[in-house]
Design a protein around this motif. Structure first.
Motif, PDB file in Angstrom:
ATOM      1  N   THR A   1       0.859  -1.164   0.000  1.00 30.97           N
ATOM      2  CA  THR A   1       0.000   0.000   0.000  1.00 30.97           C
ATOM      3  C   THR A   1       0.900   1.219   0.000  1.00 30.97           C
ATOM      4  N   LEU A   2       0.753   2.040  -1.036  1.00 32.43           N
ATOM      5  CA  LEU A   2       1.611   3.210  -1.158  1.00 32.43           C
ATOM      6  C   LEU A   2       0.864   4.459  -0.722  1.00 32.43           C
ATOM      7  N   THR A   3       1.637   5.372  -0.162  1.00 23.86           N
ATOM      8  CA  THR A   3       1.047   6.656   0.186  1.00 23.86           C
ATOM      9  C   THR A   3       0.861   7.440  -1.108  1.00 23.86           C
ATOM     10  N   PRO A   4       0.062   8.501  -1.096  1.00 21.42           N
ATOM     11  CA  PRO A   4      -0.127   9.281  -2.323  1.00 21.42           C
ATOM     12  C   PRO A   4       1.180   9.842  -2.894  1.00 21.42           C
ATOM     13  N   VAL A   5       2.104  10.233  -2.035  1.00 19.18           N
ATOM     14  CA  VAL A   5       3.387  10.761  -2.510  1.00 19.18           C
ATOM     15  C   VAL A   5       4.192   9.661  -3.185  1.00 19.18           C
ATOM     16  N   GLN A   6       4.217   8.479  -2.576  1.00 19.59           N
ATOM     17  CA  GLN A   6       4.946   7.362  -3.173  1.00 19.59           C
ATOM     18  C   GLN A   6       4.311   6.935  -4.484  1.00 19.59           C
ATOM     19  N   ALA A   7       2.994   6.951  -4.545  1.00 20.98           N
ATOM     20  CA  ALA A   7       2.310   6.568  -5.779  1.00 20.98           C
ATOM     21  C   ALA A   7       2.633   7.566  -6.897  1.00 20.98           C
ATOM     22  N   ALA A   8       2.683   8.847  -6.582  1.00 24.00           N
ATOM     23  CA  ALA A   8       3.028   9.854  -7.591  1.00 24.00           C
ATOM     24  C   ALA A   8       4.462   9.664  -8.070  1.00 24.00           C
ATOM     25  N   ALA A   9       5.373   9.358  -7.144  1.00 22.48           N
ATOM     26  CA  ALA A   9       6.769   9.121  -7.522  1.00 22.48           C
ATOM     27  C   ALA A   9       6.884   7.891  -8.418  1.00 22.48           C
ATOM     28  N   GLU A  10       6.132   6.847  -8.107  1.00 23.27           N
ATOM     29  CA  GLU A  10       6.156   5.646  -8.934  1.00 23.27           C
ATOM     30  C   GLU A  10       5.612   5.920 -10.333  1.00 23.27           C
ATOM     31  N   ARG A  11       4.530   6.691 -10.422  1.00 23.38           N
ATOM     32  CA  ARG A  11       3.980   7.027 -11.743  1.00 23.38           C
ATOM     33  C   ARG A  11       4.989   7.832 -12.562  1.00 23.38           C
ATOM     34  N   PHE A  12       5.665   8.780 -11.923  1.00 26.30           N
ATOM     35  CA  PHE A  12       6.679   9.569 -12.625  1.00 26.30           C
ATOM     36  C   PHE A  12       7.813   8.669 -13.100  1.00 26.30           C
ATOM     37  N   ALA A  13       8.239   7.746 -12.233  1.00 26.54           N
ATOM     38  CA  ALA A  13       9.316   6.830 -12.619  1.00 26.54           C
ATOM     39  C   ALA A  13       8.896   5.953 -13.793  1.00 26.54           C
ATOM     40  N   LEU A  14       7.642   5.518 -13.810  1.00 27.30           N
ATOM     41  CA  LEU A  14       7.157   4.709 -14.926  1.00 27.30           C
ATOM     42  C   LEU A  14       7.137   5.509 -16.227  1.00 27.30           C
ATOM     43  N   ARG A  15       6.730   6.771 -16.155  1.00 18.86           N
ATOM     44  CA  ARG A  15       6.717   7.610 -17.367  1.00 18.86           C
ATOM     45  C   ARG A  15       8.117   7.834 -17.892  1.00 18.86           C
ATOM     46  N   VAL A  16       9.072   8.113 -16.985  1.00 20.84           N
ATOM     47  CA  VAL A  16      10.462   8.340 -17.421  1.00 20.84           C
ATOM     48  C   VAL A  16      11.034   7.062 -18.016  1.00 20.84           C
ATOM     49  N   THR A  17      10.766   5.922 -17.364  1.00 20.64           N
ATOM     50  CA  THR A  17      11.277   4.645 -17.877  1.00 20.64           C
ATOM     51  C   THR A  17      10.680   4.333 -19.241  1.00 20.64           C
ATOM     52  N   ALA A  18       9.391   4.569 -19.397  1.00 20.16           N
ATOM     53  CA  ALA A  18       8.754   4.317 -20.688  1.00 20.16           C
ATOM     54  C   ALA A  18       9.333   5.226 -21.762  1.00 20.16           C
ATOM     55  N   ARG A  19       9.590   6.463 -21.396  1.00 22.24           N
ATOM     56  CA  ARG A  19      10.139   7.427 -22.355  1.00 22.24           C
ATOM     57  C   ARG A  19      11.555   7.018 -22.773  1.00 22.24           C
ATOM     58  N   LEU A  20      12.353   6.579 -21.779  1.00 21.79           N
ATOM     59  CA  LEU A  20      13.721   6.172 -22.104  1.00 21.79           C
ATOM     60  C   LEU A  20      13.745   4.853 -22.860  1.00 21.79           C
ATOM     61  N   SER A  21      12.853   3.938 -22.525  1.00 23.59           N
ATOM     62  CA  SER A  21      12.845   2.644 -23.201  1.00 23.59           C
ATOM     63  C   SER A  21      12.263   2.749 -24.605  1.00 23.59           C
ATOM     64  N   GLY A  22      11.236   3.557 -24.771  1.00 29.20           N
ATOM     65  CA  GLY A  22      10.545   3.640 -26.049  1.00 29.20           C
ATOM     66  C   GLY A  22      11.236   4.530 -27.064  1.00 29.20           C
ATOM     67  N   GLY A  23      12.144   5.292 -26.670  1.00 34.23           N
ATOM     68  CA  GLY A  23      12.808   6.211 -27.592  1.00 34.23           C
ATOM     69  C   GLY A  23      13.016   7.534 -26.892  1.00 34.23           C
ATOM     70  N   THR A  24      13.547   8.461 -27.581  1.00 27.30           N
ATOM     71  CA  THR A  24      13.884   9.735 -26.974  1.00 27.30           C
ATOM     72  C   THR A  24      12.799  10.769 -27.166  1.00 27.30           C
ATOM     73  N   GLY A  25      11.733  10.432 -27.862  1.00 27.42           N
ATOM     74  CA  GLY A  25      10.615  11.350 -27.995  1.00 27.42           C
ATOM     75  C   GLY A  25      10.941  12.512 -28.900  1.00 27.42           C
ATOM     76  N   ASP A  26      11.216  13.671 -28.345  1.00 28.52           N
ATOM     77  CA  ASP A  26      11.460  14.877 -29.126  1.00 28.52           C
ATOM     78  C   ASP A  26      12.828  14.894 -29.780  1.00 28.52           C
ATOM     79  N   LEU A  27      13.735  14.059 -29.258  1.00 30.48           N
ATOM     80  CA  LEU A  27      15.083  14.052 -29.836  1.00 30.48           C
ATOM     81  C   LEU A  27      15.072  13.277 -31.156  1.00 30.48           C
ATOM     82  N   PRO A  28      15.976  13.627 -32.064  1.00 29.04           N
ATOM     83  CA  PRO A  28      16.045  12.871 -33.320  1.00 29.04           C
ATOM     84  C   PRO A  28      16.428  11.418 -33.059  1.00 29.04           C
ATOM     85  N   HIS A  29      15.911  10.519 -33.854  1.00 25.59           N
ATOM     86  CA  HIS A  29      16.149   9.092 -33.663  1.00 25.59           C
ATOM     87  C   HIS A  29      17.544   8.674 -34.035  1.00 25.59           C
TER      88      HIS A  29
END
Length: 150
Positions: free
Chosen positions: A7-35
């Motif tokens: 059971t995560l506190t709201p702060v921990q849950a927000a940190a986990e969501r941010f970490a998931l977004r950053v990980t997805a962004r790094l794993s899936g590509g660089t997004g705005d950066l050229p490929h």
């Protein structure tokens, strides 16, 4: 990210969501950066991501204690938590006081009843009437009629 049943506190849950977004962004590509980034840049990004994942703190489960009895001054001065013989002795003192009190009460009651019996015996023996008169049924009737006459 490991799937944990915590059971995560709201702060921990927000940190986990941010970490998931950053990980997805790094794993899936660089997004705005050229490929077509240079190899050394992608390797540095990959190494940084691995370091970040390794340094990521795993949330320890938070345990909440139910309210309970708090022992004030438990025994830090007398040997700590285990207690040993000192705690056993201190715990036995109320029981010992109870036993001593009950023995004292029993002795006092025995002495009082013996004193009362001795008082009655002394009154019977020093009285003008013989003890056999008290056993006579007519004497009891005489006492009742004399009490009514007074």
């Amino acid at each position: 990210m490991k799937n944990t049943a915590q059971t995560l506190t709201p702060v921990q849950a927000a940190a986990e969501r941010f970490a998931l977004r950053v990980t997805a962004r790094l794993s899936g590509g660089t997004g705005d950066l050229p490929h077509d980034l240079p190899y050394d840049v992608t390797e540095r990004l990959r190494a940084a991501r691995m370091q970040a994942l390794a340094r990521r703190k795993v949330a320890a489960p938070v345990r909440y204690r139910a309210p309970g009895l708090v022992h004030a001054g438990s025994g830090a001065a007398w040997g700590g938590e285990g207690g040993g013989w000192w705690n056993a002795l201190v715990s036995a003192l109320p029981l010992l006081a109870l036993v001593v009190g009950l023995v004292y009460i029993s002795i006092a009651q025995d002495e009082r009843s013996a004193h009362d019996v001795a008082e009655v015996d002394a009154a019977l023996l020093t009285d003008d009437l013989p003890p056999a008169a008290y056993a006579d049924p007519g004497f009891v009737q005489f006492l009742k009629t004399s009490a009514l006459a007074d």
